[in-house]
Motif scaffolding. Structure first.
Motif, mmCIF file in Angstrom:
data_model
loop_
_atom_site.group_PDB
_atom_site.id
_atom_site.type_symbol
_atom_site.label_atom_id
_atom_site.label_comp_id
_atom_site.label_asym_id
_atom_site.label_seq_id
_atom_site.Cartn_x
_atom_site.Cartn_y
_atom_site.Cartn_z
ATOM 1 N N VAL A 25 0.824 -1.209 0.000
ATOM 2 C CA VAL A 25 0.000 0.000 0.000
ATOM 3 C C VAL A 25 0.856 1.257 0.000
ATOM 4 O O VAL A 25 0.548 2.222 -0.696
ATOM 5 C CB VAL A 25 -0.995 -0.009 1.185
ATOM 6 C CG1 VAL A 25 -1.764 1.301 1.258
ATOM 7 C CG2 VAL A 25 -1.949 -1.190 1.065
ATOM 8 N N LYS A 26 1.959 1.243 0.736
ATOM 9 C CA LYS A 26 2.831 2.421 0.777
ATOM 10 C C LYS A 26 3.317 2.779 -0.628
ATOM 11 O O LYS A 26 3.286 3.944 -1.028
ATOM 12 C CB LYS A 26 4.004 2.165 1.715
ATOM 13 C CG LYS A 26 4.931 3.338 1.869
ATOM 14 C CD LYS A 26 6.049 3.054 2.858
ATOM 15 C CE LYS A 26 6.969 4.247 2.953
ATOM 16 N NZ LYS A 26 8.063 4.025 3.891
ATOM 17 N N LYS A 27 3.769 1.779 -1.379
ATOM 18 C CA LYS A 27 4.239 2.013 -2.752
ATOM 19 C C LYS A 27 3.079 2.480 -3.632
ATOM 20 O O LYS A 27 3.229 3.414 -4.426
ATOM 21 C CB LYS A 27 4.863 0.732 -3.315
ATOM 22 C CG LYS A 27 5.284 0.831 -4.756
ATOM 23 C CD LYS A 27 6.501 1.701 -4.940
ATOM 24 C CE LYS A 27 6.981 1.648 -6.372
ATOM 25 N NZ LYS A 27 8.009 2.616 -6.651
ATOM 26 N N LEU A 28 1.924 1.837 -3.502
ATOM 27 C CA LEU A 28 0.766 2.225 -4.313
ATOM 28 C C LEU A 28 0.376 3.674 -4.060
ATOM 29 O O LEU A 28 0.157 4.437 -5.000
ATOM 30 C CB LEU A 28 -0.423 1.290 -4.031
ATOM 31 C CG LEU A 28 -0.273 -0.135 -4.541
ATOM 32 C CD1 LEU A 28 -1.345 -1.029 -3.930
ATOM 33 C CD2 LEU A 28 -0.333 -0.173 -6.059
ATOM 34 N N ILE A 29 0.304 4.066 -2.807
ATOM 35 C CA ILE A 29 -0.100 5.438 -2.468
ATOM 36 C C ILE A 29 0.916 6.444 -2.988
ATOM 37 O O ILE A 29 0.560 7.549 -3.385
ATOM 38 C CB ILE A 29 -0.331 5.577 -0.949
ATOM 39 C CG1 ILE A 29 -1.541 4.755 -0.534
ATOM 40 C CG2 ILE A 29 -0.511 7.031 -0.541
ATOM 41 C CD1 ILE A 29 -2.829 5.067 -1.292
ATOM 42 N N SER A 30 2.191 6.057 -3.049
ATOM 43 C CA SER A 30 3.205 6.976 -3.562
ATOM 44 C C SER A 30 3.008 7.265 -5.047
ATOM 45 O O SER A 30 3.586 8.213 -5.563
ATOM 46 C CB SER A 30 4.612 6.402 -3.326
ATOM 47 O OG SER A 30 4.907 5.359 -4.251
ATOM 48 N N GLY A 43 -19.794 2.349 -7.559
ATOM 49 C CA GLY A 43 -20.186 3.492 -6.738
ATOM 50 C C GLY A 43 -19.179 3.906 -5.680
ATOM 51 O O GLY A 43 -19.323 4.967 -5.072
ATOM 52 N N ARG A 44 -18.168 3.099 -5.441
ATOM 53 C CA ARG A 44 -17.152 3.511 -4.458
ATOM 54 C C ARG A 44 -16.415 4.734 -4.981
ATOM 55 O O ARG A 44 -16.098 4.816 -6.157
ATOM 56 C CB ARG A 44 -16.155 2.379 -4.192
ATOM 57 C CG ARG A 44 -16.751 1.244 -3.382
ATOM 58 C CD ARG A 44 -15.759 0.119 -3.177
ATOM 59 N NE ARG A 44 -15.540 -0.528 -4.477
ATOM 60 C CZ ARG A 44 -14.456 -1.204 -4.804
ATOM 61 N NH1 ARG A 44 -13.452 -1.309 -3.945
ATOM 62 N NH2 ARG A 44 -14.341 -1.776 -5.994
ATOM 63 N N HIS A 45 -16.161 5.659 -4.078
ATOM 64 C CA HIS A 45 -15.480 6.911 -4.430
ATOM 65 C C HIS A 45 -14.523 7.247 -3.291
ATOM 66 O O HIS A 45 -14.928 7.307 -2.129
ATOM 67 C CB HIS A 45 -16.503 8.037 -4.610
ATOM 68 C CG HIS A 45 -15.868 9.384 -4.759
ATOM 69 N ND1 HIS A 45 -15.381 9.845 -5.954
ATOM 70 C CD2 HIS A 45 -15.627 10.364 -3.843
ATOM 71 C CE1 HIS A 45 -14.881 11.065 -5.779
ATOM 72 N NE2 HIS A 45 -15.018 11.388 -4.512
ATOM 73 N N ALA A 50 -5.363 9.732 1.639
ATOM 74 C CA ALA A 50 -5.722 9.033 2.881
ATOM 75 C C ALA A 50 -6.937 8.121 2.666
ATOM 76 O O ALA A 50 -6.949 6.979 3.145
ATOM 77 C CB ALA A 50 -5.996 10.035 3.999
ATOM 78 N N GLU A 51 -7.947 8.605 1.941
ATOM 79 C CA GLU A 51 -9.123 7.761 1.660
ATOM 80 C C GLU A 51 -8.763 6.603 0.734
ATOM 81 O O GLU A 51 -9.255 5.489 0.913
ATOM 82 C CB GLU A 51 -10.252 8.584 1.025
ATOM 83 C CG GLU A 51 -11.091 9.327 2.012
ATOM 84 C CD GLU A 51 -12.317 9.973 1.361
ATOM 85 O OE1 GLU A 51 -12.766 9.526 0.288
ATOM 86 O OE2 GLU A 51 -12.820 10.942 1.946
ATOM 87 N N ILE A 52 -7.941 6.873 -0.259
ATOM 88 C CA ILE A 52 -7.509 5.813 -1.182
ATOM 89 C C ILE A 52 -6.740 4.750 -0.402
ATOM 90 O O ILE A 52 -6.973 3.552 -0.568
ATOM 91 C CB ILE A 52 -6.675 6.388 -2.339
ATOM 92 C CG1 ILE A 52 -7.560 7.279 -3.226
ATOM 93 C CG2 ILE A 52 -6.046 5.261 -3.162
ATOM 94 C CD1 ILE A 52 -6.796 8.081 -4.273
ATOM 95 N N GLU A 53 -5.851 5.189 0.469
ATOM 96 C CA GLU A 53 -5.077 4.251 1.284
ATOM 97 C C GLU A 53 -5.992 3.396 2.167
ATOM 98 O O GLU A 53 -5.838 2.167 2.231
ATOM 99 C CB GLU A 53 -4.071 5.010 2.148
ATOM 100 C CG GLU A 53 -3.232 4.098 3.016
ATOM 101 C CD GLU A 53 -2.180 4.854 3.813
ATOM 102 O OE1 GLU A 53 -1.299 4.172 4.368
ATOM 103 O OE2 GLU A 53 -2.227 6.094 3.882
ATOM 104 N N ALA A 54 -6.961 4.026 2.823
ATOM 105 C CA ALA A 54 -7.885 3.281 3.679
ATOM 106 C C ALA A 54 -8.685 2.264 2.857
ATOM 107 O O ALA A 54 -8.896 1.125 3.297
ATOM 108 C CB ALA A 54 -8.827 4.245 4.405
ATOM 109 N N GLY A 55 -9.116 2.658 1.674
ATOM 110 C CA GLY A 55 -9.853 1.745 0.800
ATOM 111 C C GLY A 55 -9.009 0.549 0.395
ATOM 112 O O GLY A 55 -9.484 -0.592 0.370
ATOM 113 N N PHE A 60 -7.407 -5.155 0.792
ATOM 114 C CA PHE A 60 -6.379 -6.168 0.996
ATOM 115 C C PHE A 60 -6.635 -7.002 2.251
ATOM 116 O O PHE A 60 -6.203 -8.147 2.325
ATOM 117 C CB PHE A 60 -4.997 -5.529 1.046
ATOM 118 C CG PHE A 60 -4.525 -4.985 -0.281
ATOM 119 C CD1 PHE A 60 -4.921 -5.567 -1.475
ATOM 120 C CD2 PHE A 60 -3.682 -3.900 -0.334
ATOM 121 C CE1 PHE A 60 -4.480 -5.082 -2.700
ATOM 122 C CE2 PHE A 60 -3.224 -3.405 -1.551
ATOM 123 C CZ PHE A 60 -3.630 -4.000 -2.735
ATOM 124 N N ALA A 61 -7.334 -6.448 3.240
ATOM 125 C CA ALA A 61 -7.630 -7.188 4.462
ATOM 126 C C ALA A 61 -8.676 -8.272 4.225
ATOM 127 O O ALA A 61 -8.698 -9.275 4.948
ATOM 128 C CB ALA A 61 -8.114 -6.226 5.550
#
Length: 127
Positions: A25-30, A43-45, A50-55, A60-61
């Motif tokens: 996730v760290k690499k993806l968010i970067s 419909g997910r937005h 921060a929201e993208i990371e939480a999603g 992944f969980a």
């Protein structure tokens, strides 16, 4: 000039797929701008890193997906941003359910401090 962008878009796409498959996730968010938007056809937005990371953390969980991303055409806009389109194929499990789906994406990509970053991503699932 477009060939240089296409090579960079192809590398960004390849790096994204590798990071996704490793659940990094760290690499993806970067790879996103701080104010990026990520929209899904269901419909997910998500608005902002921060929201993208939480999603992504939630996804992944509860799932074990592998993605193959195939870049398509890219077009440079008048403002210098790039619209990159392509397709993807996801396989794996969501909870106990098997998943095998394909779809398409459209990303708006901008340069930030010399690096290409996604500022908007629209993900569509094929019916």
């Amino acid at each position: 000039m477009i060939q240089d962008y296409e090579k960079k878009i192809a590398k960004l796409t390849k790096d994204y797929g590798k990071a996704y498959n490793k659940k990094n996730v760290k690499k993806l968010i970067s790879m996103y701008t701080a104010d990026a938007v990520r929209d899904f056809s269901d419909g997910r937005h998500y608005s902002g890193a921060a929201e993208i990371e939480a999603g992504m953390m939630d996804e992944f969980a509860t799932s074990d997906f592998k993605v193959s991303i195939m870049p398509g055409e890219s077009e440079v806009e008048a403002d210098g941003s790039i619209i990159a389109k392509g397709t993807y194929h996801i396989t794996g499990t969501a909870g106990t359910e098997m998943v095998d789906m394909t779809g398409s994406y459209t990303n708006a990509v901008v340069m930030v401090d010399g690096k290409m970053k996604v500022s908007k991503s629209i993900l569509l699932v094929n019916p």
